[in-house]
Each structure stands twice: as structure tokens, then as C-alpha cells.
Design a protein around this motif. Structure first.
Motif, PDB file in Angstrom:
ATOM      1  N   ALA A  78       0.854  -1.205   0.000  1.00  0.00           N
ATOM      2  CA  ALA A  78       0.000   0.000   0.000  1.00  0.00           C
ATOM      3  C   ALA A  78       0.880   1.241   0.000  1.00  0.00           C
ATOM      4  N   HIS A  79       1.020   1.830  -1.181  1.00  0.00           N
ATOM      5  CA  HIS A  79       1.951   2.930  -1.417  1.00  0.00           C
ATOM      6  C   HIS A  79       1.494   4.197  -0.700  1.00  0.00           C
ATOM      7  N   ARG A  80       2.203   4.565   0.360  1.00  0.00           N
ATOM      8  CA  ARG A  80       1.836   5.688   1.239  1.00  0.00           C
ATOM      9  C   ARG A  80       0.446   5.444   1.851  1.00  0.00           C
ATOM     10  N   LEU A  95       2.206  -1.710   4.629  1.00  0.00           N
ATOM     11  CA  LEU A  95       2.024  -0.258   4.594  1.00  0.00           C
ATOM     12  C   LEU A  95       3.366   0.325   4.167  1.00  0.00           C
ATOM     13  N   GLU A  96       3.375   0.978   3.002  1.00  0.00           N
ATOM     14  CA  GLU A  96       4.627   1.557   2.488  1.00  0.00           C
ATOM     15  C   GLU A  96       4.799   2.958   3.038  1.00  0.00           C
ATOM     16  N   MET A  97       6.030   3.308   3.390  1.00  0.00           N
ATOM     17  CA  MET A  97       6.269   4.662   3.906  1.00  0.00           C
ATOM     18  C   MET A  97       7.664   5.145   3.536  1.00  0.00           C
ATOM     19  N   ILE A 147       9.494  -0.034   4.517  1.00  0.00           N
ATOM     20  CA  ILE A 147      10.018   1.285   4.901  1.00  0.00           C
ATOM     21  C   ILE A 147      11.158   1.717   3.978  1.00  0.00           C
ATOM     22  N   GLU A 148      10.988   2.875   3.340  1.00  0.00           N
ATOM     23  CA  GLU A 148      12.029   3.422   2.457  1.00  0.00           C
ATOM     24  C   GLU A 148      12.821   4.504   3.181  1.00  0.00           C
ATOM     25  N   THR A 149      14.141   4.416   3.116  1.00  0.00           N
ATOM     26  CA  THR A 149      14.955   5.553   3.558  1.00  0.00           C
ATOM     27  C   THR A 149      14.921   6.573   2.420  1.00  0.00           C
ATOM     28  N   LEU A 175      12.720  -3.448   4.041  1.00  0.00           N
ATOM     29  CA  LEU A 175      13.372  -2.147   3.963  1.00  0.00           C
ATOM     30  C   LEU A 175      13.716  -1.878   2.504  1.00  0.00           C
ATOM     31  N   GLN A 176      13.627  -0.617   2.087  1.00  0.00           N
ATOM     32  CA  GLN A 176      13.837  -0.290   0.669  1.00  0.00           C
ATOM     33  C   GLN A 176      14.567   1.029   0.539  1.00  0.00           C
ATOM     34  N   THR A 177      15.332   1.147  -0.541  1.00  0.00           N
ATOM     35  CA  THR A 177      16.030   2.402  -0.798  1.00  0.00           C
ATOM     36  C   THR A 177      16.461   2.477  -2.248  1.00  0.00           C
TER      37      THR A 177
HETATM   38 CA    CA Z   1       8.470   5.199  -1.432  1.00  0.00          CA
END
Ligand code: CA
Ligand code: G3P
Length: 366
Positions: free
Chosen positions: A45-47, A72-74, A166-168, A205-207
């Protein structure tokens, strides 16, 4: 001489057969996902459910959770007083009333504000103005959320299935944020003393930043990680150097759709980096059928997804909202989708929510 050639031919034939066998036996995305403890195909869920409610707010994340999204993407950023918060843009102009609240500081980055200052902002009214057909009076006054508050929202799922992805975001602006994130996840019990994700918790985790992936891997080696992919501007080297010029009058989506990696070797180089730095997958962009703001370069071509799977990694594509495109990217071989429309993607995956978006929003007081 003839013996030498016979040995060489025998060796070559054996090698080819071995490679063929390895290819035939290479696990597909579903098996890779299972091994990594990631749902397949994944609904990210993008944002939050950000088509239906203001992005990265309580309304958006609660809706995504209750629809049944897997994650939940953030986008993680840090305030001046060291608090971890969720916000996509590096400044506050698009999604808050900063211009009215702090006019002299309206263009400053998030890192220049304390959490108390950010909490005075209205992060919901912009949505009502931008999307009057989906506006709700109760969206006015919604707040920017801390990571703690989003963890609380995920934890309020009694089935313990709601994960965090979670994206940095712009990590070069926030030195040490990877370590801060690890500390918060330990404090909240999502990471155990042995470094594993706690049972019944889902976490990715994503970046986009190579250096941040390395740091995430340093502080959280046992947490699934995804390297986000892009062409140009410090990411994958393009076939032709070009920067989008809004003054050109060209459609932005059409511009991005033309961009492609320099060649297969360059694409593979990024996959190799991701793998060597602990990634379980990549997050490539997609070119959308109907264009729009979130339509970028097509980095989910079948050969790309096959190459990624052959390296033992998953593919989670961003950001897709239309069933025509869901079908297209699934056919191309992706393993999950970042979407603003979790309700639609869940229907597409034959996992429809038991309540409508309207029912959930109303039940939650929106
Ligand atoms: Ca993002
Ligand atoms: O994190 C995946 C996707 O969200 C990347 O795009 O710009 O929306 O963070 P962005």
C-alpha cells in the motif's frame, strides 16, 4: 591435439548442460518469496491507501490495513529533533499548509522542523482540493505521522498480518538514519536481539541509494531489503543521457518511457550490487498504459525479471493502479506491486476486502 579438443568439447557440453539445468531449476518468484517470508504476490500500500485518502496519514494507513494490504509503504525522514516520520517529498509544500503556517520557512526541508512544528500542520486539506470527487471534510487537519504511530497502526491488526515496507527517503540528507531505524525497530519489538524480524511481524526495507542499502544491511542484515531501481540521475546508467525539461512541452510519462538502461550488463551490474548487499529483491519502475505522474521507465521487461529471479531475487514494481497494468506487469513476471489502490489490487489478486472503501472510512470516522 585431438584429445585436447575432445576434452574441451566435452567440458563445454557439460558446462552448457549444467547452465541449462540450473536455469530450468532456478526457483521462480513465488518460491523466492516464500523463502524470504514475503507474501506472493504482494500488495504494498503505497503511502497507505493513498488514492482514497491523503497519503501517509492515519486515514490512509488505517484504510490500507483494513482492506487487507500486506504492507504499509512509507518514506522515512527525520525531524530536527531526531524523530522518525513518514513523508514522501523532502519539503512540505505539496501535502501540507506550510505556506500559511510558516511562510518564511515554506521551502525548507523536513529536517529543519521539530516534530512539534510538523504536528501543527494540516496534511489532509490539500487532498480535498486536489481530488474533490474523493474529498471528505474529516480529512482536513490530518497530521503527519511518526514511525511510532504507523507501527501502532500496523500492530492494531488483530491478525498480525499487516507489515511495514520502509524506504529511507533521500538518506544523504539524514546521516545515521539507518541506525536510528534499527534502534526504533528493536525498541518496538519488531527486531529481536538476534537480529531477526520478530515472529508475526512483516518487514521490508527499501532504498534507491546504494550507500543506504549497504548501511541497512550493516545494521539489519537479517531483515529483507529491496533496492529500488531508476534510470539516470545517479542510478542505472542510461542508453542516452537526457534530463526531463518541463518547458519542452513533452509529456513527462512519454519522456520517461523512452529512457532505458545502457545495456544488459549495466542492468545486471545493479542486480549484482543489490544481491551482494543483502537485497532479497528489486523495486523497479513501470511505464503505465495511461501515463500520468507515476509513469516512469519500463524496468519490468520480461528479460529483466528473469535476470532478477535467476539471481535469486524478487521483483516488486512501483507504482501501479490500473487493472490493465496489473495484468501487464504480472504477465511480465513481477512478484508484487506498490499501489495507491489496494482495494483494486486485492480484487485483481482475488483477495477482495470484505468491506468497501466507503464502509471502512465511515467506520473509522472519516
Ligand atoms: Ca516510497
Ligand atoms: O518506494 C517505492 C516507490 O514508492 C518509489 O517511489 O517516489 O513514491 O517513493 P516514491
Amino acid at each position: 591435439m585431438s584429445v585436447h579438443w575432445r576434452i574441451t568439447w566435452f567440458t563445454a557440453a557439460w558446462l552448457l548442460a549444467s547452465v541449462g539445468l540450473a536455469r530450468a531449476q532456478a526457483p521462480g518468484g513465488e518460491a523466492l518469496a516464500r523463502a524470504a517470508g514475503i507474501p506472493w504476490p504482494a500488495v504494498i500500500a503505497h503511502r497507505g491507501a493513498s488514492f482514497d485518502a491523503p497519503e501517509s496519514t492515519r486515514a490512509s494507513y488505517t484504510l490500507a490495513r483494513e482492506l487487507g494490504a500486506d504492507y504499509l509503504e512509507m518514506d522515512l525522514q527525520r525531524t530536527r529533533d531526531g524523530q522518525l516520520i513518514a513523508l514522501h517529498d523532502t519539503n512540505l509544500g505539496r501535502t501540507t499548509n506550510i505556506a500559511g503556517q510558516f511562510p518564511a520557512q515554506k521551502d525548507l526541508p523536513v529536517s529543519q522542523f521539530t516534530l512539534a512544528q510538523l504536528k501543527t500542520l494540516d496534511a489532509g486539506s490539500w487532498f480535498n482540493q486536489a481530488y474533490p470527487q474523493r474529498a471528505r471534510p474529516t480529512y482536513a487537519g490530518l497530521k503527519i505521522l511518526t514511525l511510532d504511530e504507523i507501527i501502532d497502526i500496523a500492530e492494531q491488526d488483530p491478525t498480525h498480518h499487516t507489515g511495514l515496507y520502509i524506504e529511507t527517503k533521500a538518506p544523504l540528507l539524514f546521516p545515521g538514519i539507518e541506525k536510528d531505524l534499527a534502534a526504533k525497530l528493536v525498541q518496538r519489538g519488531w527486531l529481536m536481539a538476534n537480529g531477526q524480524v520478530a515472529p508475526q511481524r512483516r518487514l521490508v526495507l527499501q532504498t534507491f541509494e546504494k550507500n543506504s542499502l549497504t548501511l541497512l544491511n550493516q545494521f539489519m542484515p537479517k531483515v529483507p531489503k529491496v533496492l529500488l531501481l531508476w534510470v539516470g540521475e545517479g542510478s542505472i546508467e542510461p542508453k542516452t543521457e537526457a534530463v526531463f525539461d518541463p518547458a519542452s512541452g513533452e509529456d513527462k510519462a512519454a519522456f520517461y518511457a523512452r529512457q532505458q538502461p545502457r545495456d544488459r550488463t549495466e542492468f545486471e551490474r545493479w542486480l549484482a550490487f543489490a544481491k551482494a548487499n543483502g537485497a532479497v529483491g528489486t523495486g523497479p519502475s513501470a511505464a503505465l498504459s495511461h501515463g500520468g505522474e507515476q509513469s516512469y521507465m519500463d524496468l519490468v521487461q520480461p528479460w529483466m525479471n528473469q535476470m532478477t529471479h535467476a539471481k535469486g531475487m524478487l521483483v516488486h514494481v512501483y507504482t501501479v493502479d490500473d487493472p490493465v497494468d496489473y495484468q501487464k506487469v504480472m504477465d511480465a513476471g513481477v512478484d508484487g506491486i506498490f499501489t495507491n489502490r489496494s482495494s483494486e489490487l486485492l480484487k485483481f489478486y482475488h483477495r477482495p476486502a470484505s468491506r468497501t472503501v466507503q464502509q471502512i472510512l465511515t467506520a473509522n470516522g472519516y
